[in-house]
Design a protein around this motif. Sequence first.
Motif, PDB file in Angstrom:
ATOM      1  N   GLU A  84      -4.963   2.274  -7.784  1.00 34.89           N
ATOM      2  CA  GLU A  84      -5.412   0.953  -7.328  1.00 34.89           C
ATOM      3  C   GLU A  84      -5.914   0.120  -8.493  1.00 34.89           C
ATOM      4  O   GLU A  84      -5.608  -1.075  -8.601  1.00 34.89           O
ATOM      5  CB  GLU A  84      -6.511   1.109  -6.276  1.00 34.89           C
ATOM      6  CG  GLU A  84      -6.021   1.576  -4.930  1.00 34.89           C
ATOM      7  CD  GLU A  84      -7.101   1.529  -3.881  1.00 34.89           C
ATOM      8  OE1 GLU A  84      -7.066   0.595  -3.044  1.00 34.89           O
ATOM      9  OE2 GLU A  84      -7.992   2.403  -3.901  1.00 34.89           O
TER      10      GLU A  84
ATOM     11  N   ASP B 103       1.659  10.989   0.319  1.00 38.21           N
ATOM     12  CA  ASP B 103       1.636   9.881   1.273  1.00 38.21           C
ATOM     13  C   ASP B 103       0.633   8.817   0.851  1.00 38.21           C
ATOM     14  O   ASP B 103       0.918   7.617   0.931  1.00 38.21           O
ATOM     15  CB  ASP B 103       1.293  10.391   2.672  1.00 38.21           C
ATOM     16  CG  ASP B 103       2.448  11.142   3.324  1.00 38.21           C
ATOM     17  OD1 ASP B 103       3.585  11.016   2.829  1.00 38.21           O
ATOM     18  OD2 ASP B 103       2.210  11.846   4.313  1.00 38.21           O
ATOM     19  N   GLU B 104      -0.541   9.237   0.407  1.00 35.93           N
ATOM     20  CA  GLU B 104      -1.581   8.272   0.037  1.00 35.93           C
ATOM     21  C   GLU B 104      -1.128   7.390  -1.120  1.00 35.93           C
ATOM     22  O   GLU B 104      -1.309   6.164  -1.099  1.00 35.93           O
ATOM     23  CB  GLU B 104      -2.870   9.005  -0.332  1.00 35.93           C
ATOM     24  CG  GLU B 104      -4.037   8.073  -0.605  1.00 35.93           C
ATOM     25  CD  GLU B 104      -5.335   8.816  -0.879  1.00 35.93           C
ATOM     26  OE1 GLU B 104      -6.388   8.145  -0.950  1.00 35.93           O
ATOM     27  OE2 GLU B 104      -5.295  10.057  -1.030  1.00 35.93           O
ATOM     28  N   LYS B 105      -0.517   7.978  -2.122  1.00 32.26           N
ATOM     29  CA  LYS B 105      -0.070   7.190  -3.278  1.00 32.26           C
ATOM     30  C   LYS B 105       1.123   6.311  -2.908  1.00 32.26           C
ATOM     31  O   LYS B 105       1.230   5.172  -3.386  1.00 32.26           O
ATOM     32  CB  LYS B 105       0.276   8.117  -4.441  1.00 32.26           C
ATOM     33  CG  LYS B 105      -0.957   8.810  -5.017  1.00 32.26           C
ATOM     34  CD  LYS B 105      -0.592   9.780  -6.130  1.00 32.26           C
ATOM     35  CE  LYS B 105      -1.834  10.510  -6.632  1.00 32.26           C
ATOM     36  NZ  LYS B 105      -1.516  11.501  -7.694  1.00 32.26           N
TER      37      LYS B 105
ATOM     38  N   ARG C 216       1.628   4.959  -0.034  1.00 31.64           N
ATOM     39  CA  ARG C 216       1.076   3.812   0.702  1.00 31.64           C
ATOM     40  C   ARG C 216       0.554   2.756  -0.264  1.00 31.64           C
ATOM     41  O   ARG C 216       0.733   1.547  -0.041  1.00 31.64           O
ATOM     42  CB  ARG C 216      -0.038   4.269   1.641  1.00 31.64           C
ATOM     43  CG  ARG C 216       0.455   4.773   2.990  1.00 31.64           C
ATOM     44  CD  ARG C 216      -0.667   4.918   3.990  1.00 31.64           C
ATOM     45  NE  ARG C 216      -1.533   6.031   3.646  1.00 31.64           N
ATOM     46  CZ  ARG C 216      -1.337   7.287   4.054  1.00 31.64           C
ATOM     47  NH1 ARG C 216      -0.306   7.566   4.833  1.00 31.64           N
ATOM     48  NH2 ARG C 216      -2.175   8.242   3.713  1.00 31.64           N
ATOM     49  N   LEU C 217      -0.063   3.211  -1.338  1.00 32.96           N
ATOM     50  CA  LEU C 217      -0.555   2.263  -2.341  1.00 32.96           C
ATOM     51  C   LEU C 217       0.608   1.517  -3.009  1.00 32.96           C
ATOM     52  O   LEU C 217       0.496   0.319  -3.300  1.00 32.96           O
ATOM     53  CB  LEU C 217      -1.381   2.999  -3.403  1.00 32.96           C
ATOM     54  CG  LEU C 217      -2.725   3.557  -2.932  1.00 32.96           C
ATOM     55  CD1 LEU C 217      -3.376   4.391  -4.036  1.00 32.96           C
ATOM     56  CD2 LEU C 217      -3.664   2.422  -2.511  1.00 32.96           C
TER      57      LEU C 217
ATOM     58  N   ARG D  31       3.479   0.797  -1.613  1.00 37.20           N
ATOM     59  CA  ARG D  31       3.953  -0.184  -0.626  1.00 37.20           C
ATOM     60  C   ARG D  31       3.025  -1.395  -0.584  1.00 37.20           C
ATOM     61  O   ARG D  31       3.489  -2.537  -0.550  1.00 37.20           O
ATOM     62  CB  ARG D  31       4.042   0.454   0.757  1.00 37.20           C
ATOM     63  CG  ARG D  31       5.180   1.436   0.925  1.00 37.20           C
ATOM     64  CD  ARG D  31       6.532   0.773   0.977  1.00 37.20           C
ATOM     65  NE  ARG D  31       6.662  -0.125   2.119  1.00 37.20           N
ATOM     66  CZ  ARG D  31       7.759  -0.795   2.416  1.00 37.20           C
ATOM     67  NH1 ARG D  31       8.819  -0.707   1.649  1.00 37.20           N
ATOM     68  NH2 ARG D  31       7.803  -1.592   3.466  1.00 37.20           N
ATOM     69  N   GLN D  32       1.731  -1.161  -0.594  1.00 36.00           N
ATOM     70  CA  GLN D  32       0.770  -2.258  -0.561  1.00 36.00           C
ATOM     71  C   GLN D  32       0.885  -3.149  -1.798  1.00 36.00           C
ATOM     72  O   GLN D  32       0.663  -4.361  -1.719  1.00 36.00           O
ATOM     73  CB  GLN D  32      -0.651  -1.705  -0.454  1.00 36.00           C
ATOM     74  CG  GLN D  32      -0.957  -1.041   0.883  1.00 36.00           C
ATOM     75  CD  GLN D  32      -2.255  -0.260   0.867  1.00 36.00           C
ATOM     76  OE1 GLN D  32      -3.066  -0.378  -0.053  1.00 36.00           O
ATOM     77  NE2 GLN D  32      -2.471   0.555   1.904  1.00 36.00           N
TER      78      GLN D  32
ATOM     79  N   ARG E 137       9.326  12.284   1.961  1.00 30.00           N
ATOM     80  CA  ARG E 137       8.229  11.310   1.973  1.00 30.00           C
ATOM     81  C   ARG E 137       8.709   9.943   1.492  1.00 30.00           C
ATOM     82  O   ARG E 137       8.397   8.915   2.091  1.00 30.00           O
ATOM     83  CB  ARG E 137       7.082  11.796   1.082  1.00 30.00           C
ATOM     84  CG  ARG E 137       6.256  12.918   1.663  1.00 30.00           C
ATOM     85  CD  ARG E 137       4.965  13.099   0.888  1.00 30.00           C
ATOM     86  NE  ARG E 137       4.108  14.054   1.557  1.00 30.00           N
ATOM     87  CZ  ARG E 137       4.070  15.356   1.277  1.00 30.00           C
ATOM     88  NH1 ARG E 137       4.851  15.827   0.322  1.00 30.00           N
ATOM     89  NH2 ARG E 137       3.261  16.164   1.930  1.00 30.00           N
TER      90      ARG E 137
ATOM     91  N   PHE F  87       8.996   6.018   3.689  1.00 24.87           N
ATOM     92  CA  PHE F  87       8.324   4.761   3.357  1.00 24.87           C
ATOM     93  C   PHE F  87       9.304   3.607   3.159  1.00 24.87           C
ATOM     94  O   PHE F  87       8.891   2.477   2.934  1.00 24.87           O
ATOM     95  CB  PHE F  87       7.447   4.949   2.111  1.00 24.87           C
ATOM     96  CG  PHE F  87       6.122   5.588   2.415  1.00 24.87           C
ATOM     97  CD1 PHE F  87       4.990   4.813   2.609  1.00 24.87           C
ATOM     98  CD2 PHE F  87       6.013   6.964   2.532  1.00 24.87           C
ATOM     99  CE1 PHE F  87       3.772   5.392   2.907  1.00 24.87           C
ATOM    100  CE2 PHE F  87       4.800   7.564   2.826  1.00 24.87           C
ATOM    101  CZ  PHE F  87       3.670   6.779   3.017  1.00 24.87           C
TER     102      PHE F  87
END
Length: 428
Positions: free
Chosen positions: A110, A139-141, A143-144, A146-147, A183, A187
């Motif tokens: 981030e 998954d957490e990374k 998502r970052l 994608r954001q 994964r 996404f």
Amino acid sequence: MSLYEQYMYSYPHKTAYRPLEGISLGAYAGFLSGRQCSLYLHIPFCQAKCGYCNLFSVAGQPASSVDAYLDAVERQSRQYAEVLEAHAPVFSELVIGGGTPLYLTPAQTERMFDIVFRYFRFSEHPEIIVETAPNQTTDEKLRLLRQAGVTRVSMGIQSFHNAELSALGRQHTADRAREAWERLRSFAFSCVNVDFIYGIPGQSRESLLSTLEEALAYEPDEIFLYPLYVKPGTGLEHLGTVADASAALALYHAGNGLLRERGMRQDSMRRFVRGQDTRQFAECGFGASLALGCGGRSYLGNLHFCSPYAVSGAACLQRLAAFERTQDYTVISNGYLLSEDEMKRRYVIRHLLIRPGLDTERYAAHYGGAVTEDFPLLQSWMQAGYLCRRGNYLTLTEQGLALSDCLGPKLISPQVRAAMAAWEENGG
């Protein structure tokens, strides 16, 4: 003939760079004005150094070391932004390479994006490219990513056979690579490309083809198929591994044949793309690219620069420490000033090794002469069947494409070749 002399992804190679004096970023910042330009961020951290890796990277560093590096990148970004303010560059592309960028923790990831987007302006829909590895793909990374608007993710798998992964010094297993790819697919990034290697010790035609068959079942947007290089200073070189060029060439033809048979379009010796050919001509060699971090290269006109190149872990750590101690990042102290002849060579290399090839009319418009007169070597390649004319283009034939890593290095100038040799002789 050396079939696999060098991968010519840029020119000149960083081993030809030398100390520079009296050059500042401000004097060349105008090359970033009024055109599409690219921003590159180098994240030099990895879980471990792969046996074949000769990139600038450091392995197994603690989170505190990554934090210190991001502190330095932020200082560099602030100084660059101040110099660039008068030119107001708008970046259409952001590339985050490594190392393994997703080695960073989620919080550090981030922060990485925050630094980039706070100090630099981007077009409305920029291309954002990030490299990853199976063990770091969570998954957490994702998502970052994608954001942050990431459009393309590139993952190095190299093989779906554990014995081959072990021979390369990779830290992931085949099953871990499969999980990571699932994964990535979930996404729905605009483009996912995966890398594989041929010529691995113990690899057979059957094992390579089974890896590629499995890869195709995932329907990747792109596949990059690389020959194994055993370069000085790498783990495989220390183990005494010797690449078998003739075996690698046979594997190239086997892999190439399968991918093309399954509908993948071949754009270069390494790159295979799914889907219809909707490409528009994209001229290389004149775009401007600014790099952040230790190890990333900037291209501003005829000035190419970066921190001094290193391969071994100890040397890379020394360069990294020097980068973090830097007071004024706008002073350019290591690089290469290309002559007009070197700019011509760069232009030819950047176009000829990628299809559709080199547009001879555009070359003449830029440089005022015929490329085959400036480089008579190209005429001999046509006579040998490596190169052919297709309209205005000089395009590598199938035979020439397979020999890209042999043909491309023949365009290196004597001056650059001597500088590269001196770097090798001095052990980097």
